[in-house]
Write a protein that holds these residues in place. Structure first.
Motif, mmCIF file in Angstrom:
data_model
loop_
_atom_site.group_PDB
_atom_site.id
_atom_site.type_symbol
_atom_site.label_atom_id
_atom_site.label_comp_id
_atom_site.label_asym_id
_atom_site.label_seq_id
_atom_site.Cartn_x
_atom_site.Cartn_y
_atom_site.Cartn_z
ATOM 1 N N ILE A 52 0.839 -1.209 0.000
ATOM 2 C CA ILE A 52 0.000 0.000 0.000
ATOM 3 C C ILE A 52 0.872 1.256 0.000
ATOM 4 C CG2 ILE A 52 -1.668 1.325 1.374
ATOM 5 C CD1 ILE A 52 -2.752 -1.482 2.299
ATOM 6 N N TRP A 134 -12.233 6.685 -13.124
ATOM 7 C CA TRP A 134 -12.914 6.744 -14.424
ATOM 8 C C TRP A 134 -12.286 5.807 -15.442
ATOM 9 C CZ3 TRP A 134 -9.581 8.055 -18.224
ATOM 10 C CH2 TRP A 134 -8.511 8.888 -17.918
ATOM 11 N N ARG A 143 -17.158 3.382 -23.993
ATOM 12 C CA ARG A 143 -17.355 4.472 -24.949
ATOM 13 C C ARG A 143 -16.113 4.882 -25.727
ATOM 14 N NH1 ARG A 143 -19.382 9.392 -21.857
ATOM 15 N NH2 ARG A 143 -19.181 10.267 -23.955
ATOM 16 N N ASP A 154 -15.951 15.164 -22.382
ATOM 17 C CA ASP A 154 -16.212 15.022 -20.938
ATOM 18 C C ASP A 154 -15.027 15.550 -20.117
ATOM 19 O OD1 ASP A 154 -18.648 13.897 -21.474
ATOM 20 O OD2 ASP A 154 -18.094 11.852 -20.916
ATOM 21 N N PHE A 155 -13.845 15.581 -20.746
ATOM 22 C CA PHE A 155 -12.644 16.115 -20.085
ATOM 23 C C PHE A 155 -12.341 17.552 -20.550
ATOM 24 C CE2 PHE A 155 -12.303 11.568 -19.663
ATOM 25 C CZ PHE A 155 -11.653 11.364 -18.458
ATOM 26 N N ARG A 200 -1.479 13.654 -15.273
ATOM 27 C CA ARG A 200 -1.713 12.227 -15.504
ATOM 28 C C ARG A 200 -2.583 12.017 -16.742
ATOM 29 N NH1 ARG A 200 -5.639 10.212 -11.332
ATOM 30 N NH2 ARG A 200 -6.959 11.500 -12.660
ATOM 31 N N ILE B 16 -18.503 10.386 -18.307
ATOM 32 C CA ILE B 16 -17.318 9.996 -17.540
ATOM 33 C C ILE B 16 -16.976 11.146 -16.601
ATOM 34 C CG2 ILE B 16 -14.844 9.528 -17.765
ATOM 35 C CD1 ILE B 16 -15.865 8.339 -20.625
ATOM 36 N N VAL B 17 -16.649 10.806 -15.384
ATOM 37 C CA VAL B 17 -16.388 11.837 -14.379
ATOM 38 C C VAL B 17 -14.886 11.903 -14.103
ATOM 39 C CG1 VAL B 17 -16.965 12.665 -12.072
ATOM 40 C CG2 VAL B 17 -18.635 11.290 -13.364
ATOM 41 N N PRO B 18 -14.216 12.956 -14.596
ATOM 42 C CA PRO B 18 -12.775 13.095 -14.311
ATOM 43 C C PRO B 18 -12.525 13.224 -12.812
ATOM 44 C CG PRO B 18 -13.472 14.621 -16.040
ATOM 45 C CD PRO B 18 -14.725 14.052 -15.425
ATOM 46 N N GLU B 19 -11.297 12.940 -12.396
ATOM 47 C CA GLU B 19 -10.987 13.105 -10.975
ATOM 48 C C GLU B 19 -9.545 13.542 -10.790
ATOM 49 O OE1 GLU B 19 -11.979 9.269 -9.394
ATOM 50 O OE2 GLU B 19 -9.954 8.510 -9.570
ATOM 51 N N SER B 20 -9.288 14.121 -9.639
ATOM 52 C CA SER B 20 -7.972 14.664 -9.310
ATOM 53 C C SER B 20 -6.937 13.556 -9.179
ATOM 54 C CB SER B 20 -8.085 15.435 -7.995
ATOM 55 O OG SER B 20 -6.816 15.546 -7.384
ATOM 56 N N GLU B 21 -5.693 13.900 -9.511
ATOM 57 C CA GLU B 21 -4.589 12.952 -9.334
ATOM 58 C C GLU B 21 -4.345 12.604 -7.873
ATOM 59 O OE1 GLU B 21 -0.846 13.963 -11.239
ATOM 60 O OE2 GLU B 21 -1.933 14.490 -13.056
ATOM 61 N N ILE B 24 -6.230 8.477 -4.887
ATOM 62 C CA ILE B 24 -5.642 7.199 -5.309
ATOM 63 C C ILE B 24 -6.618 6.063 -5.010
ATOM 64 C CG2 ILE B 24 -3.707 5.606 -5.010
ATOM 65 C CD1 ILE B 24 -1.997 8.048 -4.230
ATOM 66 N N PHE B 25 -7.189 6.094 -3.815
ATOM 67 C CA PHE B 25 -8.192 5.101 -3.438
ATOM 68 C C PHE B 25 -9.437 5.839 -2.969
ATOM 69 C CE2 PHE B 25 -4.060 2.991 -2.647
ATOM 70 C CZ PHE B 25 -4.196 1.928 -3.534
ATOM 71 N N HIS B 26 -10.601 5.208 -3.149
ATOM 72 C CA HIS B 26 -11.862 5.879 -2.830
ATOM 73 C C HIS B 26 -12.479 5.402 -1.526
ATOM 74 C CE1 HIS B 26 -11.291 6.518 -7.131
ATOM 75 N NE2 HIS B 26 -12.021 7.597 -6.995
ATOM 76 N N PRO B 31 -7.221 0.034 -0.782
ATOM 77 C CA PRO B 31 -5.800 -0.364 -0.785
ATOM 78 C C PRO B 31 -5.587 -1.744 -0.163
ATOM 79 C CG PRO B 31 -6.202 1.433 0.773
ATOM 80 C CD PRO B 31 -7.443 1.297 -0.059
#
Lengths: 213, 224
Positions: A52, A134, A143, A154-155, A200, B16-21, B24-26, B31
């Motif tokens: 981890i 995502w 898609r 979407d981005f 990223r 699609i929902v972008p997300e911040s870098e 890492i885990f939700h 983990p």
């Protein structure tokens, strides 16, 4: 070639799903399995902590950003990436699980590259870390091969008409890293300054690199 | 028909929902699930193709309902029982878990870095000669199914079955998942990146010059 079903080996997995014996709630399910495997002497919780820590703190998209910035600044490194990406990345210390066979694909004004794994969620872990939510979603997997430009919207990415999109569906153990286009006005920038620009998403192909205004 | 994981090209999944870098885990258990899966894998009871197939064999309703790491944990539990490493009674908590014969293979904390660094390369020497060169026109199997095992694992997605494309890259000879997922041997053979015009795959491509590339094994392909 069609096999005769009566003589073919048959897949038995469909009949038996032992995971249903575990508690249904995911957090409890994971805890139960860890406890069982620890009691059986098969898992060391301290080893889980190290795994981890590796993916939370050591391996992530800054590795990929380093590769991109270096490729932008050093033509001989870019050549090495084109010739044998695995060898070039090994020298930087970026190798291992889910990055054993790397290919770097370069964006140009004529061609924008995007990476997906429609069948699971293959992703270049040593360079980008754990894939974002995502990337693993049904929506992205379903898609992006069929409507990459709608996905890019979407981005908030819109490509000019002269740019073709090439989507790489990672169906084998080869992992792809997108080399985004270097933005204008960054000539002479340091490696660190360039790294800070590289998101990223730009290395998956759902982003482009821009200089903040 | 295909299995539920083969979703490339499917309609109806929404945005699609972008997300911040930084995410890492939700959830706290994510983990743990990841690490547990990797640690269990190091017991050497399955290869990556077996583990992918175990996830694909989830019931479609489970596959759709489970999050990413729930699929992993379900797959690991199923494989542990299939291999006899864990009994159903141990899994359900009906009896106390007994020390395993495989305990000597337990991944220890000091071994983690080496195991992750080694990874699992899939390139192998092969007696199968390279049949195609870069630029050659090829067509994929018309039916995207495993020819060795009914309902078995394959890496040819349904959307790319019976499609005409061109060899773009040659990757060397790699383990064939269709065989390895069923413990029928690694059967390495030539692997290629094959490029298809979007118009070959979709009724309504977004742009006339868009393309899709897939990594495909030689036995998935024929010359055209």
């Amino acid at each position: 070639m069609q096999g005769n079903l009566w003589f073919m080996p048959h897949d038995t997995h469909d009949h038996d799903h032992p995971h249903a014996l575990l508690p249904p709630q995911p957090a409890l399910r994971v805890k139960a399995l860890e406890t069982i495997l620890t009691q059986k002497g098969l898992v060391d919780p301290a080893a889980l902590d190290v795994i981890i820590d590796t993916y939370e703190n050591k391996i992530g998209p800054r590795n990929g950003a380093h590769v991109v910035a270096k490729a932008w600044r050093e033509p001989e490194f870019l050549d090495a990436l084109r010739t044998d990406a695995d060898a070039a990345l090994l020298e930087l210390g970026y190798y291992g699980r889910q990055g054993e066979h790397m290919v770097v694909v370069e964006n140009t004004p004529q061609m924008h590259n995007l990476v997906v794994c429609t069948l699971c969620s293959c992703y270049p872990w040593p360079l980008l870390g754990i894939p974002p939510g995502w990337y693993k979603s049904d929506a992205y997997r379903a898609r992006v091969v069929r409507e990459p430009r709608a996905v890019l919207a979407d981005f908030d990415v819109r490509l000019p008409d002269e740019t073709a999109v090439r989507v790489w569906d990672s169906t084998a153990e080869v992992r792809y890293l997108v080399l985004p286009m270097r933005p204008a006005g960054t000539e002479g920038w340091s490696e660190q300054a360039l790294m800070d620009l590289v998101s990223r998403d730009s290395m998956i192909g759902t982003g482009v690199v821009q200089v903040p205004v | 028909m295909s299995r539920v994981h083969d979703m490339g090209g499917r309609f109806g999944d929404g945005p699609i929902v972008p997300e911040s870098e930084d995410v890492i885990f939700h959830a706290d258990w994510h983990p743990r699930a990841l690490a547990l899966t990797l640690a269990a894998g190091s017991l050497g009871q399955w290869n990556i193709d077996v583990s992918r197939h175990a996830r694909e064999c989830l019931a479609p309703k489970d596959y759709a309902a489970f999050s990413y790491y729930e699929k992993w944990i379900a797959g690991v539990a199923d494989m542990l029982v299939e291999r006899g490493v864990v009994t159903p009674a141990e899994l359900s908590g009906a009896c106390d878990a007994q020390i395993s014969d495989l305990a000597t293979k337990k991944l220890t904390a000091d071994q983690v870095a080496g195991v992750l660094a080694r990874g699992g390369p899939a390139d192998r020497d092969s007696a199968v000669a390279q049949a195609f060169q870069i630029g050659d026109a090829v067509m994929t199997r018309r039916i995207a199914q495993n020819v060795l095992v009914a309902g078995g694992h394959t890496r040819l997605p349904m959307y790319a079955a019976g499609a005409k494309g061109k060899i773009l890259r040659y990757h060397g000879t790699h383990v064939l998942p269709d065989s390895n997922a069923h413990r029928l041997g690694e059967a390495p053979e030539p692997l290629y990146a094959v490029v298809f015009p979007a118009s070959e795959l979709w009724q309504h491509p977004e742009h006339p010059r868009d393309e899709v590339v897939l990594d495909l094994w030689q036995s998935y392909l024929e010359a055209v």
